[in-house]
Enzyme design. Structure first.
Site, mmCIF file in Angstrom:
data_model
loop_
_atom_site.group_PDB
_atom_site.id
_atom_site.type_symbol
_atom_site.label_atom_id
_atom_site.label_comp_id
_atom_site.label_asym_id
_atom_site.label_seq_id
_atom_site.Cartn_x
_atom_site.Cartn_y
_atom_site.Cartn_z
ATOM 1 N N SER A 1 11.149 39.550 25.027
ATOM 2 C CA SER A 1 9.969 39.177 25.798
ATOM 3 C C SER A 1 10.408 38.785 27.197
ATOM 4 O O SER A 1 11.503 38.255 27.385
ATOM 5 C CB SER A 1 9.261 38.001 25.123
ATOM 6 O OG SER A 1 8.335 37.398 25.997
ATOM 7 N N SER A 2 9.535 38.998 28.166
ATOM 8 C CA SER A 2 9.877 38.642 29.543
ATOM 9 C C SER A 2 10.016 37.138 29.737
ATOM 10 O O SER A 2 10.573 36.692 30.743
ATOM 11 C CB SER A 2 8.822 39.187 30.509
ATOM 12 O OG SER A 2 7.544 38.635 30.215
ATOM 13 N N CYS A 3 9.563 36.335 28.776
ATOM 14 C CA CYS A 3 9.677 34.880 28.916
ATOM 15 C C CYS A 3 11.112 34.391 28.749
ATOM 16 O O CYS A 3 11.385 33.201 28.929
ATOM 17 C CB CYS A 3 8.772 34.163 27.925
ATOM 18 S SG CYS A 3 9.296 34.293 26.207
ATOM 19 N N TRP B 1 -8.697 29.481 32.018
ATOM 20 C CA TRP B 1 -7.683 28.433 32.094
ATOM 21 C C TRP B 1 -6.950 28.483 33.432
ATOM 22 O O TRP B 1 -6.640 29.554 33.957
ATOM 23 C CB TRP B 1 -6.667 28.611 30.975
ATOM 24 C CG TRP B 1 -7.092 28.005 29.670
ATOM 25 C CD1 TRP B 1 -8.370 27.846 29.207
ATOM 26 C CD2 TRP B 1 -6.229 27.469 28.655
ATOM 27 N NE1 TRP B 1 -8.351 27.262 27.971
ATOM 28 C CE2 TRP B 1 -7.062 27.020 27.605
ATOM 29 C CE3 TRP B 1 -4.850 27.354 28.528
ATOM 30 C CZ2 TRP B 1 -6.535 26.440 26.442
ATOM 31 C CZ3 TRP B 1 -4.334 26.783 27.375
ATOM 32 C CH2 TRP B 1 -5.170 26.323 26.353
ATOM 33 N N GLY C 1 5.060 46.856 16.855
ATOM 34 C CA GLY C 1 5.557 47.634 15.724
ATOM 35 C C GLY C 1 4.636 48.774 15.327
ATOM 36 O O GLY C 1 5.092 49.884 15.039
ATOM 37 N N PRO D 1 10.146 43.746 27.018
ATOM 38 C CA PRO D 1 8.868 44.215 27.547
ATOM 39 C C PRO D 1 8.151 43.132 28.345
ATOM 40 O O PRO D 1 8.351 41.933 28.126
ATOM 41 C CB PRO D 1 8.078 44.554 26.282
ATOM 42 C CG PRO D 1 8.599 43.586 25.268
ATOM 43 C CD PRO D 1 10.060 43.388 25.597
ATOM 44 N N LYS E 1 14.480 34.254 21.393
ATOM 45 C CA LYS E 1 14.671 35.629 21.853
ATOM 46 C C LYS E 1 15.993 35.783 22.616
ATOM 47 O O LYS E 1 16.666 36.819 22.510
ATOM 48 C CB LYS E 1 13.489 36.063 22.728
ATOM 49 C CG LYS E 1 12.212 36.304 21.935
ATOM 50 C CD LYS E 1 12.394 37.437 20.944
ATOM 51 C CE LYS E 1 11.126 37.776 20.201
ATOM 52 N NZ LYS E 1 11.320 38.886 19.233
ATOM 53 N N HIS F 1 5.981 46.368 11.436
ATOM 54 C CA HIS F 1 5.197 47.572 11.731
ATOM 55 C C HIS F 1 3.696 47.324 11.792
ATOM 56 O O HIS F 1 2.945 48.195 12.233
ATOM 57 C CB HIS F 1 5.484 48.663 10.699
ATOM 58 C CG HIS F 1 4.831 48.426 9.367
ATOM 59 N ND1 HIS F 1 5.301 47.483 8.480
ATOM 60 C CD2 HIS F 1 3.752 48.998 8.777
ATOM 61 C CE1 HIS F 1 4.537 47.491 7.389
ATOM 62 N NE2 HIS F 1 3.591 48.389 7.553
ATOM 63 N N HIS G 1 -2.919 36.201 23.534
ATOM 64 C CA HIS G 1 -2.466 36.205 24.917
ATOM 65 C C HIS G 1 -3.670 36.390 25.846
ATOM 66 O O HIS G 1 -4.786 36.645 25.404
ATOM 67 C CB HIS G 1 -1.431 37.313 25.129
ATOM 68 C CG HIS G 1 -0.131 37.031 24.457
ATOM 69 N ND1 HIS G 1 0.185 37.549 23.215
ATOM 70 C CD2 HIS G 1 0.928 36.281 24.830
ATOM 71 C CE1 HIS G 1 1.392 37.126 22.867
ATOM 72 N NE2 HIS G 1 1.861 36.363 23.821
ATOM 73 N N TYR H 1 10.266 29.680 21.804
ATOM 74 C CA TYR H 1 10.198 31.121 21.560
ATOM 75 C C TYR H 1 11.196 31.864 22.437
ATOM 76 O O TYR H 1 11.916 32.752 21.967
ATOM 77 C CB TYR H 1 8.777 31.613 21.838
ATOM 78 C CG TYR H 1 8.585 33.106 21.697
ATOM 79 C CD1 TYR H 1 8.557 33.712 20.452
ATOM 80 C CD2 TYR H 1 8.434 33.907 22.830
ATOM 81 C CE1 TYR H 1 8.368 35.081 20.318
ATOM 82 C CE2 TYR H 1 8.240 35.280 22.713
ATOM 83 C CZ TYR H 1 8.216 35.854 21.457
ATOM 84 O OH TYR H 1 8.043 37.211 21.336
#
Length: 320
Positions: free
Chosen positions: A108-110, A203, A17, A164, A141, A12, A180, A137
């Protein structure tokens, strides 16, 4: 949905969260359960099980995770893999044992293949190689998604995995090494403006395309999903298919265009220099959001407005 239903928000204090808590409170849900990391280490299976036995939440939002950008993922792959696997496994086992009604796992979209077709549909999961820079990661997920589906198949649970797109907003990390891209840009542009620096280094080539979602819009979507009527919710978590749903804006822009948008909001008027020795990551990631939009949900916050809100939040923590 009964406004007194007991809801546990794991993680949270994080970006997602904290937004979920704000949204639940905004909608009048009063019986919320939270624990800080100091109060409950979710990597501790026994402590997690004891917490669920005592609290008996009916709805769980699993937003707790170890997260970070390209630098952090490259530097600490073991941490990202093991921590996230432990958190997911411990919460899922404890949630099943304590008969949690609905669980929303935040991914995650990854998770999607590096080179899959665009926009990315839910069924593209596991159809190709992952992006190497965040593979540990992403695999953790993906394991969480499979965990939700496996529990649904084996035990008849009703657990949903929501994926997301790139998130930003209140509660974000502005650490230049571990944050990020969007919050990193906000801090870089602000500090360059304040110091009078004539150029900002970005970058990569600036050509990869990314999609962004204001975190309070994500929270609204997750509460929308968690409180669906039984018929629509049960269709999402039917054990015959993977209980996966994308949450995003459905639009994207290049990293260079993002930098220019942030600069306008912040008021930075210098120039950009591309450091092409740094990795680009995946060249394009925009998710298909047809499934959630067909259910009646759409995001409310445009990118420029969202960046303005995020910048104001940044200034509260980094005045001057």
């Amino acid at each position: 949905m009964n406004k007194n239903v007991k809801i546990y928000v794991a993680g949270h204090r994080g970006l997602a969260g904290s937004a979920i808590v704000r949204e639940l409170q905004r909608q009048g849900y009063a019986n919320l359960v939270t624990r800080t990391h100091a109060e409950l280490d979710l990597e501790d299976a026994a402590a997690t099980r004891q917490f669920f036995e005592q609290e008996r939440p009916e709805i769980v939002f699993l937003a707790a995770a170890r997260v970070g950008g390209i630098h952090a993922n490259n530097s600490y792959p073991v941490d990202f893999l093991i921590s996230n696997l432990l958190i997911e496994a411990n919460i899922c086992r404890a949630a099943y044992a304590s008969k949690v009604n609905r669980l929303i796992f935040l991914g995650s979209s990854c998770i999607y293949p590096r080179d899959c077709p665009q926009p990315i549909k839910e069924e593209y999961l596991l159809t190709g190689p992952l992006e190497a820079t965040n593979r540990p990661y992403a695999l953790a997920k993906i394991a969480g998604i499979e965990m939700c589906w496996s529990y649904n198949r084996q035990y008849g649970t009703k657990w949903l995995a929501a994926m997301p797109t790139n998130l930003y907003g209140p509660g974000d990390s502005y650490d230049l090494n571990n944050s990020h891209v969007l919050p990193a840009f906000i801090r870089k542009m602000h500090e360059a403006k304040v110091s009078g620096t004539s150029e900002v280094v970005l970058w990569g080539t600036g050509t990869p395309r990314r999609e962004f979602l204001y975190v309070d819009d994500l929270a609204n979507a997750l509460v929308f999903l968690a409180t669906l009527d039984d018929a629509r919710y049960d269709a999402l978590v039917d054990p015959s298919h993977c209980p996966l749903i994308n949450v995003g804006s459905g639009t994207d822009l290049t990293i260079r265009e993002l930098a220019e948008t942030v600069a306008k909001v912040v008021g930075y008027e210098g120039k950009f220099v591309q450091d092409t020795s740094k990795p680009d990551g995946t060249m394009r990631k925009v998710m298909s959001v047809d499934r959630i939009r067909s259910m009646g949900w759409v995001p409310m916050t445009g990118l420029k407005d969202g960046i303005s809100l995020a910048y104001n939040n940044f200034l509260e923590g980094f005045p001057g």
